[in-house]
Design a protein around this motif. Structure first.
Motif, PDB file in Angstrom:
ATOM      1  N   ALA A 175       0.872  -1.146  -0.102  1.00  0.00           N
ATOM      2  CA  ALA A 175       0.060  -0.035  -0.082  1.00  0.00           C
ATOM      3  C   ALA A 175       0.903   1.331   0.005  1.00  0.00           C
ATOM      4  O   ALA A 175       2.007   1.200   0.704  1.00  0.00           O
ATOM      5  N   PRO A 176       0.352   2.152  -0.519  1.00  0.00           N
ATOM      6  CA  PRO A 176       1.247   3.594  -0.697  1.00  0.00           C
ATOM      7  C   PRO A 176       1.451   4.210   0.521  1.00  0.00           C
ATOM      8  O   PRO A 176       0.381   4.359   1.103  1.00  0.00           O
ATOM      9  N   ALA A 177       2.766   4.297   0.989  1.00  0.00           N
ATOM     10  CA  ALA A 177       3.161   5.133   2.183  1.00  0.00           C
ATOM     11  C   ALA A 177       3.595   6.338   2.197  1.00  0.00           C
ATOM     12  O   ALA A 177       3.776   6.953   3.226  1.00  0.00           O
ATOM     13  N   ALA A 178       4.386   6.696   0.896  1.00  0.00           N
ATOM     14  CA  ALA A 178       4.883   7.893   0.654  1.00  0.00           C
ATOM     15  C   ALA A 178       4.758   8.015  -0.955  1.00  0.00           C
ATOM     16  O   ALA A 178       4.695   7.298  -1.583  1.00  0.00           O
ATOM     17  N   VAL A 179       4.526   9.543  -1.129  1.00  0.00           N
ATOM     18  CA  VAL A 179       4.467   9.777  -2.526  1.00  0.00           C
ATOM     19  C   VAL A 179       5.462  10.944  -2.681  1.00  0.00           C
ATOM     20  O   VAL A 179       5.856  12.019  -2.064  1.00  0.00           O
ATOM     21  N   ALA A 180       5.968  11.077  -4.052  1.00  0.00           N
ATOM     22  CA  ALA A 180       6.894  12.295  -4.472  1.00  0.00           C
ATOM     23  C   ALA A 180       6.142  12.399  -5.913  1.00  0.00           C
ATOM     24  O   ALA A 180       5.882  11.642  -6.745  1.00  0.00           O
ATOM     25  N   THR A 181       5.751  13.789  -6.235  1.00  0.00           N
ATOM     26  CA  THR A 181       5.502  14.426  -7.659  1.00  0.00           C
ATOM     27  C   THR A 181       6.865  14.771  -8.098  1.00  0.00           C
ATOM     28  O   THR A 181       7.412  15.693  -7.386  1.00  0.00           O
ATOM     29  N   THR A 182       7.067  14.716  -9.248  1.00  0.00           N
ATOM     30  CA  THR A 182       8.357  15.265 -10.080  1.00  0.00           C
ATOM     31  C   THR A 182       8.263  16.034 -11.180  1.00  0.00           C
ATOM     32  O   THR A 182       6.874  15.903 -11.877  1.00  0.00           O
ATOM     33  N   ALA A 183       9.230  16.598 -11.732  1.00  0.00           N
ATOM     34  CA  ALA A 183       9.118  17.341 -13.064  1.00  0.00           C
ATOM     35  C   ALA A 183      10.537  17.399 -13.544  1.00  0.00           C
ATOM     36  O   ALA A 183      11.257  17.761 -12.693  1.00  0.00           O
ATOM     37  N   ARG A 184      10.629  17.354 -14.938  1.00  0.00           N
ATOM     38  CA  ARG A 184      11.990  17.798 -15.478  1.00  0.00           C
ATOM     39  C   ARG A 184      11.947  19.226 -15.590  1.00  0.00           C
ATOM     40  O   ARG A 184      11.109  19.968 -16.160  1.00  0.00           O
ATOM     41  N   VAL A 185      13.193  19.855 -15.263  1.00  0.00           N
ATOM     42  CA  VAL A 185      13.472  21.170 -15.204  1.00  0.00           C
ATOM     43  C   VAL A 185      14.862  21.541 -15.890  1.00  0.00           C
ATOM     44  O   VAL A 185      15.471  20.632 -16.024  1.00  0.00           O
ATOM     45  N   ASP A 186      15.194  22.645 -15.957  1.00  0.00           N
ATOM     46  CA  ASP A 186      16.628  23.022 -16.389  1.00  0.00           C
ATOM     47  C   ASP A 186      16.929  22.348 -17.772  1.00  0.00           C
ATOM     48  O   ASP A 186      17.794  21.938 -17.935  1.00  0.00           O
ATOM     49  N   GLY A 187      15.792  22.587 -18.820  1.00  0.00           N
ATOM     50  CA  GLY A 187      16.207  22.058 -20.129  1.00  0.00           C
ATOM     51  C   GLY A 187      16.439  20.646 -20.030  1.00  0.00           C
ATOM     52  O   GLY A 187      16.784  19.983 -20.848  1.00  0.00           O
ATOM     53  N   GLY A 188      15.921  19.860 -19.048  1.00  0.00           N
ATOM     54  CA  GLY A 188      15.902  18.276 -18.908  1.00  0.00           C
ATOM     55  C   GLY A 188      16.792  17.867 -18.182  1.00  0.00           C
ATOM     56  O   GLY A 188      17.305  16.620 -18.158  1.00  0.00           O
ATOM     57  N   ARG A 189      17.914  18.916 -17.890  1.00  0.00           N
ATOM     58  CA  ARG A 189      19.170  18.310 -17.127  1.00  0.00           C
ATOM     59  C   ARG A 189      18.893  18.065 -15.819  1.00  0.00           C
ATOM     60  O   ARG A 189      19.735  17.347 -15.186  1.00  0.00           O
ATOM     61  N   ALA A 190      17.799  18.438 -15.077  1.00  0.00           N
ATOM     62  CA  ALA A 190      17.449  17.924 -13.554  1.00  0.00           C
ATOM     63  C   ALA A 190      16.124  17.358 -13.490  1.00  0.00           C
ATOM     64  O   ALA A 190      15.159  17.913 -14.302  1.00  0.00           O
ATOM     65  N   THR A 191      15.681  16.788 -12.250  1.00  0.00           N
ATOM     66  CA  THR A 191      14.489  16.318 -12.219  1.00  0.00           C
ATOM     67  C   THR A 191      14.375  17.114 -10.678  1.00  0.00           C
ATOM     68  O   THR A 191      15.089  17.260 -10.004  1.00  0.00           O
ATOM     69  N   GLU A 192      13.305  17.792 -10.536  1.00  0.00           N
ATOM     70  CA  GLU A 192      12.884  18.615  -9.691  1.00  0.00           C
ATOM     71  C   GLU A 192      11.651  17.693  -8.781  1.00  0.00           C
ATOM     72  O   GLU A 192      10.765  17.335  -9.403  1.00  0.00           O
ATOM     73  N   VAL A 193      11.857  17.753  -7.456  1.00  0.00           N
ATOM     74  CA  VAL A 193      10.907  16.890  -6.672  1.00  0.00           C
ATOM     75  C   VAL A 193       9.677  18.132  -6.162  1.00  0.00           C
ATOM     76  O   VAL A 193      10.208  18.995  -5.463  1.00  0.00           O
ATOM     77  N   LEU A 194       8.593  18.001  -6.271  1.00  0.00           N
ATOM     78  CA  LEU A 194       7.559  19.190  -6.090  1.00  0.00           C
ATOM     79  C   LEU A 194       6.828  18.989  -4.733  1.00  0.00           C
ATOM     80  O   LEU A 194       6.936  19.845  -4.145  1.00  0.00           O
ATOM     81  N   LEU A 195       6.341  17.625  -4.518  1.00  0.00           N
ATOM     82  CA  LEU A 195       5.601  17.593  -3.352  1.00  0.00           C
ATOM     83  C   LEU A 195       6.156  16.083  -2.965  1.00  0.00           C
ATOM     84  O   LEU A 195       6.027  15.322  -3.790  1.00  0.00           O
TER      85      LEU A 195
END
Ligand SMILES: CC(C)(COP(=O)(O)OP(=O)(O)OC[C@H]1O[C@@H](n2cnc3c(N)ncnc32)[C@H](O)[C@@H]1OP(=O)(O)O)[C@@H](O)C(=O)NCCC(=O)NCCS
Length: 255
Positions: free
Chosen positions: A169-189
């Motif tokens: 069962a889900p106990a923790a969550v992370a939403t992400t997005a590619r940033v900096d022209g795809g060079r980095a992944t950002e964790v948002l929530l």
């Protein structure tokens, strides 16, 4: 405000349609870029009030701009301190640790999509977000905003949502997005359900996020929180991340 939003040089202001709809009064945002002067920042803020007519203007500027709040006050604005946002980053290839096997992208477990909203609601129920600095932002609507944001991401970009499972069962969550022209992944929530805290669940989640970011071709992981959130910054230290910048958030109103 994402990593990319903070990167621009000048003073950038726009209406926040999402916040305006949610809270029922005009809300706008302004980001003061690193290479602007305080005079330019004040002019940009005053222009934003004229053009956008917000009740509340949520402003962010580099935390070392310590004179800016006083300058805005002298121009008749009410300046309410809301938070200091700290950004950390790490090498995406440096992930190592136990438990990441139980981290799954939502795209590979679509039957768990319905759980994302409830998990975010429980995780962020008492979270001291910048919105709470102004009484105008009702706490229940603030939380609903985070839940909607997570649900929207789960629906539209399930590959950008990672879940750490405990007993399936889900106990923790992370939403992400590619940033900096795809060079980095950002964790948002990101966070752990209160029932599962203190057992390495978040550490495993972020280890999985780092691994997924690296596999997707990102060089870096970028993540942010309120300076007061020392618990999560300790977790980042343990994962080898380092602080890279700090941003002041204030709520501005016409005095
Ligand atoms: C902060 C949070 C993510 C920690 O989740 P967790 O699953 O309990 O964390 P872990 O058990 O994996 O702990 C990892 C490390 O974090 C640090 N940590 C976690 N909880 C802590 C606490 N209450 N006090 C101090 N340090 C803490 C510790 O360094 C810990 O390592 P250690 O156990 O070896 O000392 C969780 O409390 C949470 O979701 N809070 C609300 C949302 C949030 O703050 N999200 C992150 C920023 S947006």
């Amino acid at each position: 405000m994402s990593w990319d939003d903070l990167e621009g040089a000048g003073v950038d202001a726009s209406a926040s349609e999402v916040d305006t709809r949610r809270f029922g009064f005009p809300v706008a945002r302004v980001r003061v870029g690193r290479r602007s002067t305080d005079d330019e920042a004040v002019a940009g803020v005053l222009e934003a009030f004229e053009r956008l007519r917000p009740d509340v203007l949520v402003a962010r500027w580099p935390a070392d701009r310590v004179r800016l709040a006083g300058a805005l006050t002298r121009h008749g604005l009410e300046v309410l301190p809301a938070d200091t946002l700290v950004y950390w980053e790490g090498d995406a290839a440096a992930a190592s640790g136990d438990g990441a096997d139980d981290v799954v992208p939502l795209a590979e477990a679509p039957h768990l999509a319905g759980a994302v909203g409830d998990l975010v609601a429980a995780t962020f129920a008492d979270y001291p977000t910048h919105y709470l600095a102004s009484r105008a932002f009702r706490p229940d609507l603030v939380l609903a905003g985070y839940v909607d944001w997570a649900r929207r991401t789960a629906g539209e970009h399930p590959e950008e949502v990672l879940l750490r499972l405990v007993d399936g069962a889900p106990a923790a969550v992370a939403t992400t997005a590619r940033v900096d022209g795809g060079r980095a992944t950002e964790v948002l929530l990101a966070g752990t359900h209160p029932d599962h805290r203190g057992r390495g669940v978040y550490r495993a989640l972020l280890t999985g996020v780092l691994g997924a970011a690296c596999a997707a071709g990102s060089q870096r992981l970028v993540i942010s929180t309120q300076a007061s959130n020392t618990a999560v910054q300790r977790a980042w230290c343990g994962l080898g991340l380092r602080p890279v910048s700090a941003w002041t958030t204030v709520h501005l109103r016409r005095g």
